[in-house]
Design a protein around this motif. Sequence first.
Motif, mmCIF file in Angstrom:
data_model
loop_
_atom_site.group_PDB
_atom_site.id
_atom_site.type_symbol
_atom_site.label_atom_id
_atom_site.label_comp_id
_atom_site.label_asym_id
_atom_site.label_seq_id
_atom_site.Cartn_x
_atom_site.Cartn_y
_atom_site.Cartn_z
ATOM 1 N N LEU A 37 62.162 26.385 89.358
ATOM 2 C CA LEU A 37 62.183 27.261 90.525
ATOM 3 C C LEU A 37 61.675 28.648 90.143
ATOM 4 O O LEU A 37 61.856 29.123 89.016
ATOM 5 N N GLN A 38 61.041 29.303 91.111
ATOM 6 C CA GLN A 38 60.633 30.690 90.928
ATOM 7 C C GLN A 38 61.872 31.574 91.024
ATOM 8 O O GLN A 38 62.882 31.199 91.613
ATOM 9 N N PRO A 39 61.804 32.773 90.458
ATOM 10 C CA PRO A 39 62.958 33.687 90.565
ATOM 11 C C PRO A 39 63.333 33.900 92.035
ATOM 12 O O PRO A 39 62.476 34.134 92.889
ATOM 13 N N ASN A 40 64.643 33.793 92.332
ATOM 14 C CA ASN A 40 65.183 33.987 93.684
ATOM 15 C C ASN A 40 64.636 32.988 94.716
ATOM 16 O O ASN A 40 64.743 33.212 95.920
ATOM 17 N N GLU A 41 64.040 31.902 94.235
ATOM 18 C CA GLU A 41 63.544 30.909 95.195
ATOM 19 C C GLU A 41 64.724 30.203 95.860
ATOM 20 O O GLU A 41 65.623 29.713 95.183
ATOM 21 N N PRO A 42 64.739 30.145 97.193
ATOM 22 C CA PRO A 42 65.870 29.482 97.878
ATOM 23 C C PRO A 42 65.812 27.973 97.698
ATOM 24 O O PRO A 42 64.763 27.398 97.438
ATOM 25 N N ARG A 43 66.975 27.353 97.862
ATOM 26 C CA ARG A 43 67.048 25.888 97.840
ATOM 27 C C ARG A 43 67.416 25.444 99.262
ATOM 28 O O ARG A 43 68.578 25.445 99.665
ATOM 29 N N ASN A 44 66.389 25.083 100.018
ATOM 30 C CA ASN A 44 66.528 24.829 101.456
ATOM 31 C C ASN A 44 66.735 23.334 101.728
ATOM 32 O O ASN A 44 65.792 22.599 102.010
ATOM 33 N N LEU A 45 67.969 22.906 101.659
ATOM 34 C CA LEU A 45 68.259 21.496 101.907
ATOM 35 C C LEU A 45 68.033 21.132 103.377
ATOM 36 O O LEU A 45 67.577 20.030 103.680
ATOM 37 N N GLY A 46 68.380 22.050 104.297
ATOM 38 C CA GLY A 46 68.178 21.758 105.720
ATOM 39 C C GLY A 46 66.733 21.414 106.012
ATOM 40 O O GLY A 46 66.425 20.414 106.679
ATOM 41 N N LYS A 47 65.825 22.221 105.468
ATOM 42 C CA LYS A 47 64.392 21.978 105.653
ATOM 43 C C LYS A 47 63.976 20.680 104.968
ATOM 44 O O LYS A 47 63.144 19.924 105.472
ATOM 45 N N ALA A 48 64.573 20.405 103.809
ATOM 46 C CA ALA A 48 64.239 19.190 103.064
ATOM 47 C C ALA A 48 64.666 17.933 103.821
ATOM 48 O O ALA A 48 63.975 16.916 103.823
ATOM 49 N N LEU A 49 65.808 17.995 104.493
ATOM 50 C CA LEU A 49 66.272 16.840 105.273
ATOM 51 C C LEU A 49 65.313 16.545 106.426
ATOM 52 O O LEU A 49 64.989 15.388 106.697
ATOM 53 N N MET A 50 64.874 17.595 107.100
ATOM 54 C CA MET A 50 63.919 17.396 108.180
ATOM 55 C C MET A 50 62.608 16.825 107.635
ATOM 56 O O MET A 50 62.009 15.921 108.238
ATOM 57 N N TYR A 51 62.186 17.320 106.482
ATOM 58 C CA TYR A 51 60.944 16.828 105.865
ATOM 59 C C TYR A 51 61.093 15.347 105.513
ATOM 60 O O TYR A 51 60.173 14.548 105.710
ATOM 61 N N ALA A 52 62.276 14.969 105.008
ATOM 62 C CA ALA A 52 62.500 13.572 104.637
ATOM 63 C C ALA A 52 62.363 12.658 105.850
ATOM 64 O O ALA A 52 61.750 11.592 105.778
ATOM 65 N N SER A 53 62.917 13.081 106.987
ATOM 66 C CA SER A 53 62.881 12.218 108.172
ATOM 67 C C SER A 53 61.470 12.086 108.733
ATOM 68 O O SER A 53 61.092 11.026 109.225
ATOM 69 N N THR A 54 60.676 13.157 108.633
ATOM 70 C CA THR A 54 59.347 13.127 109.251
ATOM 71 C C THR A 54 58.237 12.704 108.300
ATOM 72 O O THR A 54 57.156 12.313 108.752
ATOM 73 N N ASN A 55 58.507 12.745 106.986
ATOM 74 C CA ASN A 55 57.435 12.449 106.031
ATOM 75 C C ASN A 55 57.765 11.365 105.009
ATOM 76 O O ASN A 55 56.857 10.656 104.553
ATOM 77 N N LEU A 56 59.010 11.225 104.628
ATOM 78 C CA LEU A 56 59.359 10.299 103.552
ATOM 79 C C LEU A 56 59.830 8.946 104.079
ATOM 80 O O LEU A 56 59.594 7.921 103.444
ATOM 81 N N PHE A 57 60.522 8.935 105.241
ATOM 82 C CA PHE A 57 60.995 7.682 105.839
ATOM 83 C C PHE A 57 60.089 7.282 106.991
ATOM 84 O O PHE A 57 60.530 7.128 108.133
ATOM 85 N N THR A 58 58.828 7.121 106.716
ATOM 86 C CA THR A 58 57.851 6.693 107.718
ATOM 87 C C THR A 58 57.131 5.456 107.208
ATOM 88 O O THR A 58 57.123 5.163 106.002
ATOM 89 N N SER A 59 56.507 4.732 108.112
ATOM 90 C CA SER A 59 55.755 3.528 107.706
ATOM 91 C C SER A 59 54.647 3.891 106.741
ATOM 92 O O SER A 59 54.387 3.172 105.762
ATOM 93 N N ASP A 60 53.968 5.022 106.997
ATOM 94 C CA ASP A 60 52.871 5.444 106.122
ATOM 95 C C ASP A 60 53.360 5.735 104.704
ATOM 96 O O ASP A 60 52.609 5.579 103.731
ATOM 97 N N ALA A 61 54.593 6.182 104.581
ATOM 98 C CA ALA A 61 55.141 6.509 103.264
ATOM 99 C C ALA A 61 55.844 5.315 102.624
ATOM 100 O O ALA A 61 56.439 5.452 101.557
ATOM 101 N N GLY A 62 55.793 4.141 103.301
ATOM 102 C CA GLY A 62 56.353 2.937 102.702
ATOM 103 C C GLY A 62 57.692 2.509 103.247
ATOM 104 O O GLY A 62 58.272 1.512 102.795
#
Length: 1467
Positions: free
Chosen positions: A286-311
């Motif tokens: 991580l970069q200094p003071n870089e936030p850890r945005n789990l909320g954003k990551a969860l949304m990303y997972a639903s729209t990009n990782l759990f899709t047919s295109d992603a397997g």
Amino acid sequence: MEPTETRCAECAKASVADMVFLVDGSSSIGLSNFQEVRKFLRSVVTGLDIGPDKVRIGLAQYSDETYQEFLLKDHMDKTSLLEAVDTFKYRTGGTETGKAIDFLRTQYFTEEAGSRAGKRVPQIAVVIKDGDSTDDVIAPAQRLRQQGVIVFGIGVGAANLQELESIANWPPEHFLSSISNYAALQKLKDRLLKTVCISVEDQKQALAERFADIFFLVDSGVTAAEFQQIRSILTRLANQLNIGASAYRLGWAQYGREVTEEYLLNARQTRIETLNGLKRLRQRKLQPNEPRNLGKALMYASTNLFTSDAGSRAEQGYRQFLVVISGKDSDDPVYRESPPDQIFWNNRGWLSLGASMQEMRIVATPPYIYQSFTNIVPIMRAVFEREEAETALTGDCKAAKLADIVFIVDESGIIGPPNFQLVHTFLHSIVNGLEVSTSRVRIGIVMYNEMATAQVYLNTFNNKDELLKYIKILPYNGGGTKTGEALKFALEKVFIKQKGSRKESGVQQVAVVITDGESQDDVSTPAAELRRAGVTVYAVGVKDANHAQLVEMASYPPNKYMFIVDSFAKLKSLEQSLQKRSIHPNDFKDMKKFMIEFLNTFRIGPEHVRIGVVKYSDAPDLEFDLTAHSDVQSLENAVEAIRQQGGGAETGRALTSMVPHYDRALFTRGHEVPEYLVVITDGKSSDEVKVPAEQGFTIYAIGVKSADPVQLQEIAGDPKRTFFVNNFDALMPIKDDIITDICSTEACNDKPGDLLFLIDSSGSIDPQDYKKMKAFMKSVITKSAVAQDNVHVGVMQFSTIQQLAFPLNQYYSKEEMLNAITAMQQVGGGTLTGEAITDVSQYFDGLRGGRPGMRQTLIVITDGEAQDEVKEPAVALRNKGVEIYAIGVVDANTTQLLEISGSAKRTYTERDFDALKDLEIELALELCTNTDCKKTEKADIIFLVDGSTSITKFRSMQKFMSSMVNQTIVGKDLTHFGLILYSTDPNSVFTLKQYSSKREVLRAIQELKSPYGDTYTGKALAYSLPFFNKDNGGRADLNVPQILMVITDGDATDRHSLVAPSVALREHGISVFSIGVEGANKTQLEIMAGHDSSKVFYVDNFQALEICEKQQADLVFLLDQSGSINQEDYTIMKKFTTDLVNSFKVSENLVRVGLAQFSDDVIDEFDLNQFNSQDVVNKHILSMTQRGGGTNIGRALDSIRGYFEALRGSRRSAGISQNLVLITDGQSQDDVEDAADGLMALGIEVFAIGIGNVHDLELLQITGAAERLFTVNNFGSLDEIKQKVVETICESTLYKADLLFQPNISVSSSMYGVSGAQQQGFQVFRGSTFTISCSIQPQYPGGSFQLNFTSINSANNYYSEPAVNHSAHFLFPAAEPAHQGSYSCVITSLLFLRTSPLRAVCSPSPGRRPSRQEDIELDYDDLGVPAEEEGAQEQSSSSKELLSHAWDSRLKENTPQQMMDKVTVRP
């Protein structure tokens, strides 16, 4: 060379199975028949594909012992197998089937014996037997089935079919075959092969391994050591799971400010490639003071990782897992970015290395929360490999304890086997989450293509596990799609008593239709018929389902009962929701029913609500105008007389014709009142409607079927007054919406009080849903009468903390409140509902702005399960007198909602926040009053009460006045009351303007003290006149009726001074009603009322003021004394019971009282003929002691039936009203249905009072009618319902006697035929068949007969049969001494409920010689007709008519004629 074989298509598919035959080799079979068994086995084997990797066959024979003929591993080719079949020897001996079944389980279905169960190969057993087993078969068969073996049974000749049913899988129609002899085995071969092979294929599908997609989302900010452990966990899982393109898929990503994709689900297809990917996995710094945005990551997972295109393979039904590993709480709010559609993964697990439990609970799926690496790999592996989720009963399912649910499932060809397997999973999961048993939830399954088939009836399965096993192997046949035919089939063949429906017992009937296409037949008509029959229809559409047809099928409103998902995989998302819902002649009947229900809601009368009806097609046709009918009964008759005429639809012309009718009504009434028009149409008008609709009256437009939505809105002028339904049977729910709209504004004015909202503001709520919740609050407030002297509103929101938005005393205008709600911000965090209820309690206190003397209400809205205890805080708040409404949305726990509200009536569950909008009007009216608009008219009423009487008489006057007040709605713009008490001098106790709530008026009446003295009625009349002036609250200038009620019991001391004040009152427009009791002078009463006999009332005594229509009654109390009731509450219950007793005139000839207590068992306290005075009854009740124990209500109801026998004081045979009052604080631990039916069949009216956490539907089963069911939050609240209970007991009746003719009873035997009304005896020989027949004239449709039999030792038995052609026949296969006793027939009709016993009384007949054959001799003696009950003496009027203007017409009841049958049994 293998023999030539011909295999059916089903067996060609069923290529892999382990099948063991268990053959009865007992001596009863015989050698020739055993040869038939060999031939049968040979033909079956010939039809199967035998081989080591195909079908394997084993064979065992049993008699006294079990013989291992050959195991599954012994013959892997067909030739050797057939040779073994041809040559195995016949053993002979006894029949110990149970031992043989256990032998099969331990010696054949094992890996050592050749079973491939561990490789997911279907396991099949076929049992062939011809007689009774000499040992137990039930337990061994259960053990075999529990091991996963599907058992088929073949019964030959005299085989015990009941025993076979306990051996084979259920349902018997599928797994059991019966033939008359062994020669018929060959004919059975083809059917058995087809059935077995279909089951093999279905079992193969059910056993197929279920894989999953697993994705790890890793916090990049964890320490280096922790990251190394994470990579080790992933590596071990990849080594241990079956990784592959068609097996488990594994992916991972890291997150900080953004998400870094490392390895998608389709990145690699093999275990080796996955392991190589893990070797390359490196921690992103991580970069200094870089936030850890789990909320954003969860949304990303639903729209990009759990899709047919992603397997992701979610669309194919693969389970989806997201594992979050975090080192600290997220730097962005997880709730704001969590996806609204959580279908992308079935489960979210959380491994925390520093994140708070609060955040974990928001994100993770319980119970998948872990706080260390300890033992984590085997734990995760077990979760991933568990193919069936562990289904604990959800809160919703626990609440849905009583229902008959039929799934109507489309199995057409368009679905395909893979998708149908998802339907299996869906059904399995829903049923697994329900409390399935014969006395709770019953399940039926209808499957359909071009035709419908009942796979499971409502009474097919007694065992939930057996049902779940069968659901797994439901057959799939393909074909067309005739949904309408399936709906019709369900109504006619499944929702019937013979197949397990409990509709007649008041159990909710539910149909769930699941389809993925367009029906090839009409669904509208059969769906309407199903709904008309009382079935709630849920329509579930998948993918290409026809939306219009789904709407046509679903119950109203469709947004509650229709569900659409875009793939079969997404059916799972509906589980919780479902666990929580041109004019045809029948349509015309629905319209008339709608009108009758509508008019019965209002108080009809010339000075109150008037109703008219215009029927139209091409031209309007006046049926009756607004002045034609002045009472409900004549209106009902007029509506029933309307006939359909047909033609076009010129709605505009009909609207124009309405103006003269309203003008005429205005002229006859003399003043303006609100004017309403309800338009019902099912088509588009052929003329213009907008201008004709603008006539100045309020219009409600209801469109049905093909009505034009644009025209409907033009007619109504307001979308809120526009309704559209797909069928006429849906009119009834709309009735409530319209009445609510008409009534709510007026009604709310009568309900000043405190209203506090407690809303969930936790992180699990999406921001858009939070806005919808605020909009809901605003809408309810808008509909409430907010003012400083009326309704006060406050708002608190809660999550982990509580945040008060504004208290009850901060704002007194709607605008201020709405602005404050708009400014509210979501808090985020967990869901500590219990803590919030405790905190909000203080704001109902006077020091914090509350008004404890008024009605106080809390509305709790939440979307999830509370993370703390809610029951105790809620009970404490309700004990303060606060009424709590609990609204649960999405994932709310229904059990917790019930604990919060304390009553199902104040609990609402909605599937999403959009559904809150439908709740607005319903809740607004509920908060104000009920929908009884009969009580909303205005009046100024002053009681002028003679206080010179005795205390006892004065109390009766108080009760009478209270009952009058309870018949009205007191409010600022509604009914006002005043009271003047007089004796020697008059004195105003309170004026018309003093009190604005019913509670205040009733309290003032109860606090009255009798002044005693002389009876100066004339002076009091003159004194009363000024109290109708405007200064004292009179509203004569507003055309509000002015009424003076004079109540006196004596001759006026100033009798010569009555005329002048009476005339003066009438000249001022005041109506004087005079009520005289006992010694009152009737001439003086007439003078005061202006000689208007309709305003003069006279009764013989003061008790007559407290009118109970049941002057004679047998009243039995059944009190719960279980251990869940503490001593203090037990004392309160006893005191409450004595209060009820004191409300009746207890004596030998009037009201008799009996009482029993119950827990595990029943304790008889006293019979109906034991005590004849209130004092003795009350003394006994107050001296009773509590024994504790469980709560067996069913057993208690069975036992209490004995109280209603003549020997114990019941006067049932004399036609005296029979009543039972049950008081309980818990749910029954046994079944109540049969016991309740038995009481109802005897004509006993059952009233149930439930306290605290009772099961409303169970109590409704007991009472059979909602109006006889009462619930309170706690024992301290019992006093609040005492008057209502007494009134209900007094007014309730089970039947209308003039509808009924008594049942007839007759006996026939196999030797002598049907008995007649003859003087000679009728004989039935011992061992011969005899039938007792019951019939009814005239011939009313439907219903059922109950035959009641009391043996000579007083044992009771009950038999029930549906009425077919107005009769029922009870067959007794062999006459025995046990049949000696008393028989009576009871008819229960859907039109009425009345018991009419005709007894066959047994007595020994002298002078006959004993013989080996015992005979039953029946002599018919006509005992005549008992005297008709005397009706009450005719009176010119009655005190109860004062506000209702007329008695409800009551029917005199005739005691039914009785026919006795002497039955004599002689040795």
